[in-house]
Design an enzyme around this catalytic site. Structure first.
Site, PDB file in Angstrom:
ATOM      1  N   THR A  37       0.815  -1.209   0.000  1.00 43.81           N
ATOM      2  CA  THR A  37       0.000   0.000   0.000  1.00 43.81           C
ATOM      3  C   THR A  37       0.850   1.261   0.000  1.00 43.81           C
ATOM      4  OG1 THR A  37      -0.284   0.622   2.332  1.00 43.81           O
ATOM      5  CG2 THR A  37      -1.504  -1.322   1.544  1.00 43.81           C
ATOM      6  N   TYR A 141       6.487  11.690  18.409  1.00 50.07           N
ATOM      7  CA  TYR A 141       6.755  10.411  17.741  1.00 50.07           C
ATOM      8  C   TYR A 141       6.944   9.296  18.763  1.00 50.07           C
ATOM      9  CZ  TYR A 141       8.910   6.835  14.859  1.00 50.07           C
ATOM     10  OH  TYR A 141       9.195   5.655  14.223  1.00 50.07           O
ATOM     11  N   LYS A 145       4.563   5.961  19.526  1.00 48.08           N
ATOM     12  CA  LYS A 145       5.050   4.590  19.456  1.00 48.08           C
ATOM     13  C   LYS A 145       4.850   3.867  20.798  1.00 48.08           C
ATOM     14  CE  LYS A 145       6.409   4.213  15.184  1.00 48.08           C
ATOM     15  NZ  LYS A 145       5.824   3.219  14.261  1.00 48.08           N
TER      16      LYS A 145
END
Length: 234
Positions: A37, A141, A145
Site C-alpha cells: 500500500t 513520535y 510509538k
C-alpha cells in the site's frame, strides 16, 4: 507461528523503506501475493505484488481495502510518520497527526482485518514500533510509538481467541528516507525484514531487532532516568 511460504500478505507503507524491504523478503520466502500500500501507489513489475491505495488516517480507505483484500493471512502495519513535534512547544496539529497515523491508523487496520484473519485461520498481525516506544526524548513520535506498543499488547489478548499471532516489533533507526538527516548508526531495511519474519515464523510475540533496542528494553526495569535518549553520534 505463521508460515510465510504460501501466504498472502498486506504491507502498509509497502513501497518504500522498511515496507518495501518487507515486500521483497516476503516474496523471497515464498509468499504468493503481497498487497503493497501507499497513498500514491506505483505499479510493480512483479505480478505477485498488487499496488493499492491506502491512507490509514481515513476509515473509509481502510474498509475499502479490507473489502478488496479478503484473502490475506499476514498483515504488517508499517505505515508511519515522523513529525519533529516537541510535546510542550510543538504544534498540536502535528501531535494529533502523528497519533492519527502511528496509533489510530494501525488500530483501524487491525479492526478491519481481524475478521479476515479469523476467516483465513488466524494468521499474523505485525505492528512496527520503535526503541523510541521506551526511550524518552523524541516528543510526539516517541509518545505515539509508546501508545502503539500498549495497543499491540492489548490486541494480542483480544485476538488470542481467533488464534491470530500478534507481533510487536521494536528497532532503532533503519536506513530509510524518513531518518536520512539523523546522524546515527542505522540498520539496513533488508535486515529488519529478515529478522522480523524469522520471529513471525518462530511464533514470537515480540521482536527486538538490534542491540540498542535490547538495551532499552532491559532498562525498563530500572529508574526512568535511564530511559533518556542519548545524543546522536556519527
Amino acid at each position: 507461528m505463521t508460515a510465510v511460504e504460501g501466504s498472502i500478505a498486506l504491507v502498509t507503507g509497502g513501497q518504500r523503506g522498511i515496507g518495501k524491504a518487507f515486500v521483497e523478503r516476503l516474496l523471497a520466502r515464498g509468499a504468493t501475493k503481497v498487497y503493497a500500500t501507499a497513498r500514491d501507489p506505483r505499479p510493480s513489475d512483479d505480478p505477485r505484488v498488487e499496488a493499492v491505495f491506502l491512507d490509514v488516517t481515513h476509515g473509509y480507505s481502510v474498509t475499502d481495502l479490507a473489502e478488496k483484500a479478503r484473502d490475506v493471512d499476514i498483515v504488517i502495519n508499517n505505515a508511519g510518520v515522523l513529525h519533529p513535534a516537541p510535546l510542550l512547544t510543538g504544534d498540536l496539529a502535528q501531535v494529533f497527526a502523528t497519533f492519527d497515523t502511528n496509533v489510530y491508523g494501525p488500530l483501524r487496520v487491525a479492526q478491519a482485518f481481524a475478521p479476515i484473519l479469523a476467516d483465513n485461520g488466524g494468521g499474523a498481525l505485525v505492528n512496527i514500533h520503535s526503541l523510541l516506544s521506551w526511550a524518552a526524548g523524541s516528543g510526539a513520535y516517541g509518545a505515539s510509538k509508546a501508545a502503539l506498543w500498549s495497543l499491540t499488547n492489548s490486541l494480542r489478548i483480544e485476538l488470542a481467541a481467533q488464534h491470530t499471532q500478534v507481533v510487536g516489533v521494536h528497532l532503532g533507526f533503519a536506513d530509510t528516507e524518513m531518518v536520512a538527516a539523523i546522524p546515527t548508526q542505522k540498520i539496513a531495511p533488508t535486515d529488519v525484514a529478515r529478522i522480523v519474519l524469522d520471529g513471525v515464523e518462530r511464533g514470537e510475540s515480540e521482536v527486538l531487532v538490534d542491540e540498542v533496542t535490547r538495551t532499552f528494553k532491559a532498562a525498563l526495569a530500572g529508574p526512568v532516568e535511564g530511559l533518556a535518549l542519548p545524543a546522536p553520534r556519527r
